[in-house]
Design a protein around this motif. Structure first.
Motif, PDB file in Angstrom:
ATOM      1  N   ASN A 618     -64.378  13.029  76.327  1.00  0.00           N
ATOM      2  CA  ASN A 618     -63.193  13.547  77.040  1.00  0.00           C
ATOM      3  C   ASN A 618     -62.615  14.761  76.340  1.00  0.00           C
ATOM      4  O   ASN A 618     -62.231  15.743  76.976  1.00  0.00           O
ATOM      5  N   ALA A 622     -62.332  18.473  77.796  1.00  0.00           N
ATOM      6  CA  ALA A 622     -61.016  19.107  77.948  1.00  0.00           C
ATOM      7  C   ALA A 622     -60.970  20.418  77.177  1.00  0.00           C
ATOM      8  O   ALA A 622     -60.456  21.429  77.669  1.00  0.00           O
ATOM      9  N   ASP A 652     -57.719  17.574  70.837  1.00  0.00           N
ATOM     10  CA  ASP A 652     -58.409  18.766  71.359  1.00  0.00           C
ATOM     11  C   ASP A 652     -57.382  19.814  71.702  1.00  0.00           C
ATOM     12  O   ASP A 652     -56.179  19.531  71.697  1.00  0.00           O
ATOM     13  N   GLY A 656     -54.333  19.361  78.021  1.00  0.00           N
ATOM     14  CA  GLY A 656     -53.432  18.195  77.888  1.00  0.00           C
ATOM     15  C   GLY A 656     -53.344  17.438  79.197  1.00  0.00           C
ATOM     16  O   GLY A 656     -54.085  17.714  80.141  1.00  0.00           O
ATOM     17  N   PHE A 657     -52.443  16.458  79.297  1.00  0.00           N
ATOM     18  CA  PHE A 657     -52.315  15.613  80.494  1.00  0.00           C
ATOM     19  C   PHE A 657     -51.139  16.069  81.317  1.00  0.00           C
ATOM     20  O   PHE A 657     -50.102  16.434  80.769  1.00  0.00           O
ATOM     21  N   THR A 661     -50.888  11.932  85.599  1.00  0.00           N
ATOM     22  CA  THR A 661     -52.081  11.324  84.992  1.00  0.00           C
ATOM     23  C   THR A 661     -51.685  10.479  83.785  1.00  0.00           C
ATOM     24  O   THR A 661     -52.193   9.368  83.597  1.00  0.00           O
ATOM     25  N   LEU A 665     -52.907   6.753  82.976  1.00  0.00           N
ATOM     26  CA  LEU A 665     -54.131   7.209  82.335  1.00  0.00           C
ATOM     27  C   LEU A 665     -55.166   6.105  82.090  1.00  0.00           C
ATOM     28  O   LEU A 665     -56.356   6.291  82.271  1.00  0.00           O
ATOM     29  N   GLY A 676     -66.040  12.704  87.739  1.00  0.00           N
ATOM     30  CA  GLY A 676     -65.508  11.650  86.874  1.00  0.00           C
ATOM     31  C   GLY A 676     -65.416  10.306  87.591  1.00  0.00           C
ATOM     32  O   GLY A 676     -65.255  10.255  88.806  1.00  0.00           O
TER      33      GLY A 676
HETATM   34  P1  ADP Z   1     -63.374  10.517  83.622  1.00  0.00           P
HETATM   35  O1  ADP Z   1     -63.593  11.157  82.328  1.00  0.00           O
HETATM   36  O2  ADP Z   1     -64.519   9.905  84.256  1.00  0.00           O
HETATM   37  O3  ADP Z   1     -62.455  11.267  84.531  1.00  0.00           O
HETATM   38  P2  ADP Z   1     -61.636   8.957  82.018  1.00  0.00           P
HETATM   39  O4  ADP Z   1     -60.954   7.633  82.168  1.00  0.00           O
HETATM   40  O5  ADP Z   1     -62.365   9.112  80.762  1.00  0.00           O
HETATM   41  O6  ADP Z   1     -62.478   9.225  83.259  1.00  0.00           O
HETATM   42  O7  ADP Z   1     -60.488  10.029  82.076  1.00  0.00           O
HETATM   43  C1  ADP Z   1     -59.535   9.970  83.080  1.00  0.00           C
HETATM   44  C2  ADP Z   1     -58.857  11.285  83.215  1.00  0.00           C
HETATM   45  O8  ADP Z   1     -58.045  11.550  82.080  1.00  0.00           O
HETATM   46  C3  ADP Z   1     -59.703  12.447  83.223  1.00  0.00           C
HETATM   47  O9  ADP Z   1     -60.117  12.733  84.559  1.00  0.00           O
HETATM   48  C4  ADP Z   1     -58.885  13.573  82.689  1.00  0.00           C
HETATM   49  O10 ADP Z   1     -58.137  14.207  83.723  1.00  0.00           O
HETATM   50  C5  ADP Z   1     -57.935  12.887  81.793  1.00  0.00           C
HETATM   51  N1  ADP Z   1     -58.321  13.108  80.415  1.00  0.00           N
HETATM   52  C6  ADP Z   1     -59.013  12.259  79.634  1.00  0.00           C
HETATM   53  N2  ADP Z   1     -59.106  12.732  78.377  1.00  0.00           N
HETATM   54  C7  ADP Z   1     -58.464  13.935  78.394  1.00  0.00           C
HETATM   55  C8  ADP Z   1     -58.236  14.952  77.405  1.00  0.00           C
HETATM   56  N3  ADP Z   1     -58.647  14.847  76.160  1.00  0.00           N
HETATM   57  N4  ADP Z   1     -57.525  16.073  77.781  1.00  0.00           N
HETATM   58  C9  ADP Z   1     -57.067  16.201  79.057  1.00  0.00           C
HETATM   59  N5  ADP Z   1     -57.242  15.269  80.006  1.00  0.00           N
HETATM   60  C10 ADP Z   1     -57.974  14.171  79.703  1.00  0.00           C
END
Ligand code: ADP
Length: 733
Positions: A618, A622, A652, A656-657, A661, A665, A676
Motif C-alpha cells: 500500500n 501510494a 510513505d 494520505g487518506f 476513507t 479504512l 483494488g
Molecule cells: P486495496 O489496496 O485493494 O485498495 P486495501 O485495504 O489495502 O485495499 O486499501 C484500501 C484503501 O486504502 C486503498 O484503496 C487506498 O485508497 C487506501 N490506502 C491504503 N494504504 C494507503 C496509503 N499508504 N496511502 C494512501 N491511501 C492508502
C-alpha cells in the motif's frame, strides 16, 4: 464523700471549738474569779475562731460571685439559695438577740433597784442592832456579876470565879490587877490556864473608867465572842468576861454582811457586767449567724451539685456527647432519681445513636458496594427520580454517551438532549417508555453524529414494587456497535468463503478452455480473426487471473480463525519482506530503521509476513504518486501503561487518506484503486486482532500516511534502548 469530708470536717471542728469556747465564756461570765482569769483568753479564742469563720465565708462569697460573673453552671441557684438561707436565719437570730439583750439588761438593772438596795442596808442594820443588843446584855450581866462580887475579897474572888462563870454562861472569866497582870481566871476548857489577854487599847479604855464591850474574832473555831471588861473602882482590878455569841445571830450577821458585800461589789461592777453579757451575746449571735451562712453555703452546694451536673450533662447532650454519665448523689432523694433518670436517658440515646450509626454505616457500605458494582459494569446505568430528573449515572454511562453526566445530575432529561445531536436522539427514544412507565422494555437506539454511527441497546424498568407507586426509573444501556460490526464481519466472512468456493471452481476450466481455443484455432485462422481470438483469449485469461486473485483474497479474509503462533523476531520478518521488494527492483527510496532488533513477538510467521507485505505494498502504491517516492519502515518497542509492545510503522510520502476513507479504512471492500479489492487492510486488522494487537492509520503532517501495527512484546530483550511512542516517525522520511 471524700470531698465532702475534706471540705466540711475542718469547718465542723472549727464551729465546735468556737461553740465550746463560747460556752466556757458564758460560764466564766457568771463566776467572778473565773471571769477575771479565763474570760479574756476565751474571748480572744472565740473571736479568732469567728474571724476564721468570717474569712472562710468571705472566701466562699468571693468564689460564688466570681462564678456568678463567669456564669458557671449552678452559681445562680447557689447564690439564690444562700441569700434565702441567710435572710431566713438572719431574721429570727436578730429578733432573739434583740429581746435577749433587752431582757438581760433589764434583769441586771432590776437586780440593783432602790428597794433591793434599801432592803440590803436594812438587813445589815438589823443584824448590827441585834448584835449591839446582845453586847449590851452581856455588859449588863457582867456589871451585875461584878456587883455581886463586891463583898468578896480578891482571894475569894479567885475561888468563886468558876461558879460565876457557869452561872452567867461565860466561856471565860478572868481578873487583872491595875497593872494589867492576870490574877485569877476560869475557863470553860480546864486545859486553858492562861487567860485571853485584852489589847492595850481596851485596857487603857477600861482604866479610864469606860467599860468595854466588843466582838472578838479570836474565839474558838470560827465563832465570835463578846469580850466585856469592867473596872472595880473600889478594889482597883479589872474583870474580863468572854461570852460566846448566839450561833444564829453570828451566822445571820455574817451572811447578811457577806451578801451585802457581794451586792455592793456587783453593783460596782454593774456596767462592766452589762457590757460583758452584751459582748457574749453578740458573739453568740455572730456565731449563730456565721454558722447559718456557712451551713447555707454547704447545703446549697450539696443541693445544687446534682442540678449543676444535670445542667452540664444537658449541655453536653445538646452538643451531641451522649456518652456523658453523671455521678450519682449519695442520698437517694428526688435529685438522685433525676440524675439516675438522666444517666438512663443518655445511655439509651447513645445506644440509639450507635444503632443509627451502625445502620447508616451498613447503608453506606451497601451503597459503596452498589457503586463499585455499577462502576465495574460495562453497561451504562442511569437512575431517574419520579419527576424524571437524573439521580445517578455510572462510569460506563458517561463513556457510552460520551458526556460528563455528573453535570446533569438533578436535571431533567431535556437538558441532556440539548447537549448534542446524538444525545437528543437517545433522549427522544427513551422518553416515551419512561413517561408511560413501561415495564421491562428493550429497544435498539441508533445514534448518528460527529463520532460516527453508534448502536445502543436500551432497557428500562420503573423503580418500584409492582403494587407500589413508582419512585423513579432505571435505565440500562449497552453500546452494541462493535458487536453488530463483528456480527456483520462474521456474516461477510461467511459470504466471502462461500463465494470464493463457488467462483474458484469454474475459473480454471474457463482459463484452460480459453487457452485450448487459442492453441487450436490461432494458427488456422486468418490473421485478422487470429488477432481477435488472441485478444479475446488473452482478456479471458487475464480476467480469470484477476478473478483468481480476488477469490484468493476473499478466501484469505474469510479463512476460518486458527493461527500457528510461535515466538519470532519482528525484525527478521520485516527484513525478509523488504529484501523481496528490494530484489524486485523497488522504484521508491526505502528507509529502514529497525530499532526493536531482537524484540520478539508470538505470531504466525505466514500471517505476519502477509501483514508486512500488505502495508509495504500500500505504501509503495501510494508513494508512487509522488515525484520522489519514499517509504520508511520503523520498528521499535513502546510502553503503554505497564504493557510493552513492538511497533511497526510504515510511512510513505503519498497523498494520505481522505476523511471518508479514513473512517472506514479497515472495513472490507473499501478501496480507491481501480483494481483494488479493499480487503488488504481488513485482513491486516483481522490478523492484528488475532495476535492480540491492534492497527491504526493516520495522515502525516503535510502529506503522506502512517499505518501503525502494535503487537505485545514477548520478552523484553533489546539490543538498543526504545524511543518513546510519541516520537515522530516522520523524521525517517
Ligand atoms: P486495496 O489496496 O485493494 O485498495 P486495501 O485495504 O489495502 O485495499 O486499501 C484500501 C484503501 O486504502 C486503498 O484503496 C487506498 O485508497 C487506501 N490506502 C491504503 N494504504 C494507503 C496509503 N499508504 N496511502 C494512501 N491511501 C492508502
Amino acid at each position: 464523700m471524700k470531698r465532702w469530708r475534706g471540705g466540711a470536717l475542718p469547718v465542723f471542728g472549727l464551729l465546735g471549738l468556737v461553740l465550746v469556747s463560747l460556752h466556757l465564756m458564758s460560764g466564766a461570765v457568771q463566776n467572778k474569779e473565773e471571769l477575771s482569769r479565763l474570760f479574756m483568753p476565751l474571748l480572744v479564742a472565740s473571736m479568732l475562731g469567728l474571724f476564721a469563720l468570717l474569712v472562710l465565708i468571705g472566701f466562699n462569697i468571693g468564689q460564688l460571685l466570681l462564678s456568678y460573673r463567669r456564669r458557671v453552671a449552678g452559681s445562680r441557684l447557689t447564690l439564690r439559695m444562700v441569700v434565702v438561707f441567710v435572710v431566713l436565719s438572719l431574721a429570727p437570730v436578730t429578733i432573739v438577740y434583740y429581746y435577749s439583750q433587752q431582757f438581760l439588761l433589764q434583769g441586771i438593772e432590776s437586780w440593783f433597784d432602790v428597794k433591793l438596795d434599801r432592803a440590803m442596808e436594812d438587813a445589815l442594820g438589823l443584824s448590827r442592832a441585834s448584835l449591839d443588843l446582845h453586847k449590851k446584855e452581856r455588859l449588863k450581866s457582867t456589871q451585875i456579876l461584878l456587883s455581886d462580887l463586891t463583898d468578896t475579897s480578891i482571894a475569894g474572888l479567885s475561888l468563886s470565879l468558876g461558879d460565876m462563870r457557869e452561872r452567867f454562861g461565860a466561856s471565860e472569866l478572868s481578873l487583872f490587877d491595875s497593872a494589867g497582870a492576870a490574877v485569877a481566871m476560869s475557863n470553860v476548857d480546864p486545859t486553858i490556864l492562861v487567860p485571853s489577854q485584852p489589847d492595850a487599847s481596851i485596857l487603857q479604855q477600861v482604866r479610864e473608867g469606860n467599860d468595854f464591850v466588843g466582838l472578838d474574832p479570836r474565839g474558838e473555831g470560827s465563832q465570835l465572842e463578846v469580850r466585856v471588861m469592867v473596872k472595880d473602882v473600889q478594889r482597883g482590878f479589872y474583870l474580863q468576861a468572854l461570852y460566846p455569841t448566839s450561833s444564829s445571830i453570828a451566822d445571820l450577821t455574817e451572811t447578811v454582811q457577806g451578801a451585802y458585800n457581794y451586792y455592793k461589789e456587783m453593783a460596782f461592777l454593774r456596767t462592766s457586767l452589762k457590757s460583758t453579757f452584751t459582748l457574749a451575746l453578740a458573739l453568740v449571735l455572730l456565731f449563730s449567724l456565721l454558722s447559718a451562712i456557712w451551713a447555707a453555703f454547704f447545703s446549697a452546694r450539696r443541693l445544687v451539685a446534682p442540678i449543676t451536673d444535670i445542667a452540664e450533662g444537658t449541655r453536653a447532650v445538646a452538643k451531641g456527647n451522649y456518652d456523658m454519665q453523671l455521678p450519682l448523689p449519695r442520698i437517694r432523694d428526688e435529685l438522685g432519681f433525676l440524675v439516675a433518670s438522666f444517666n438512663d436517658m443518655t445511655r439509651r440515646v447513645a445506644q440509639a445513636r450507635d444503632d443509627a450509626t451502625a445502620s447508616q454505616r451498613l447503608v453506606e457500605a451497601q451503597r459503596a458496594y452498589l457503586e463499585i458494582v455499577l462502576g465495574r459494569l460495562s453497561s451504562g446505568v442511569m437512575a431517574l427520580d419520579a419527576e424524571g430528573r437524573i439521580q445517578t449515572a455510572n462510569k460506563a454511562a458517561h463513556d457510552i454517551l460520551n458526556v460528563d453526566l455528573d453535570r446533569f445530575l438533578g436535571m431533567p432529561l431535556d437538558n441532556l438532549a440539548e447537549e448534542s445531536v446524538q444525545l437528543k436522539q437517545f433522549v427522544e427514544t427513551i422518553r416515551e417508555p419512561i413517561a408511560r412507565e413501561m415495564r421491562d422494555w428493550r429497544e435498539e437506539v441508533k445514534l448518528f453524529g460527529g463520532q460516527g454511527r453508534q448502536v445502543l441497546l436500551c432497557r428500562g424498568t420503573p423503580l418500584a414494587q409492582p403494587e407500589d407507586e413508582s419512585v423513579g426509573y432505571a435505565l440500562v444501556f449497552d453500546d452494541i456497535t462493535t458487536l453488530i460490526k463483528a456480527q456483520r464481519d462474521a456474516a461477510w466472512g461467511e459470504v466471502a468463503r462461500r463465494l470464493a468456493h463457488e467462483i474458484k471452481n469454474p475459473l480454471t476450466p474457463i482459463q484452460l478452455s480459453a487457452e485450448r481455443l487459442r492453441h487450436k484455432y490461432l494458427n488456422k485462422m486468418s490473421s485478422e480473426d487470429a488477432k481477435v481470438l488472441d485478444r479475446a483469449t488473452h482478456t479471458i485469461v487475464q480476467q480469470v487471473e484477476a478473478m483468481k486473485e480476488m477469490v484468493n483474497a476473499f478466501s484469505d479474509y474469510a479463512r476460518p480463525p486458527g493461527i500457528n503462533s510461535q515466538p519470532l523476531e519482528m525484525e527478521s520478518i520485516v527484513s525478509e519482506v523488504l529484501d523481496l521488494y528490494s530484489s524486485a527492483g523497488l522504484q521508491s527510496e526505502l528507509r529502514v530503521d529497525l530499532e526493536a532488533a531482537g524484540a520478539r513477538v508470538k505470531a504466525d510467521p505466514v500471517r505476519l509476513r502477509q501483514v508486512v507485505h500488505n502495508l509495504v505494498k500500500n505504501a509503495v502504491e501510494a508513494a508512487a504518486e509522488n515525484a520522489a517516492p519514499c517509504i520508511a519502515v520503523i520498528t521499535r518497542v513502546v510502553s503503554e501503561g505497564e504493557c510493552k509492545l513492538v511497533e511497526l510503522r510504515v510511512s510513505d510520502n503519498g497523498p494520505g487518506f481522505d476523511d471518508d476513507t479514513l473512517s472506514h479504512l479497515f472495513e472490507p471492500y473499501v478501496t480507491t484503486k481501480k483494481k483494488g479489492t479493499g480487503l488488504g487492510l481488513a485482513i491486516v486488522k483481522k490478523i492484528a486482532e488475532e495476535h492480540d494487537g491492534f492497527v491504526w492509520a493516520e495522515n502525516r503532517p503535510g502529506s503522506g500516511a502512517d499505518v501503525v501495527l502494535r503487537l505485545p512484546l514477548l520478552h523484553p530483550q533489546l539490543k538498543k534502548t526504545a524511543r518513546p511512542a510519541t516520537a515522530g516517525a516522520g523524521e525517517a522520511i
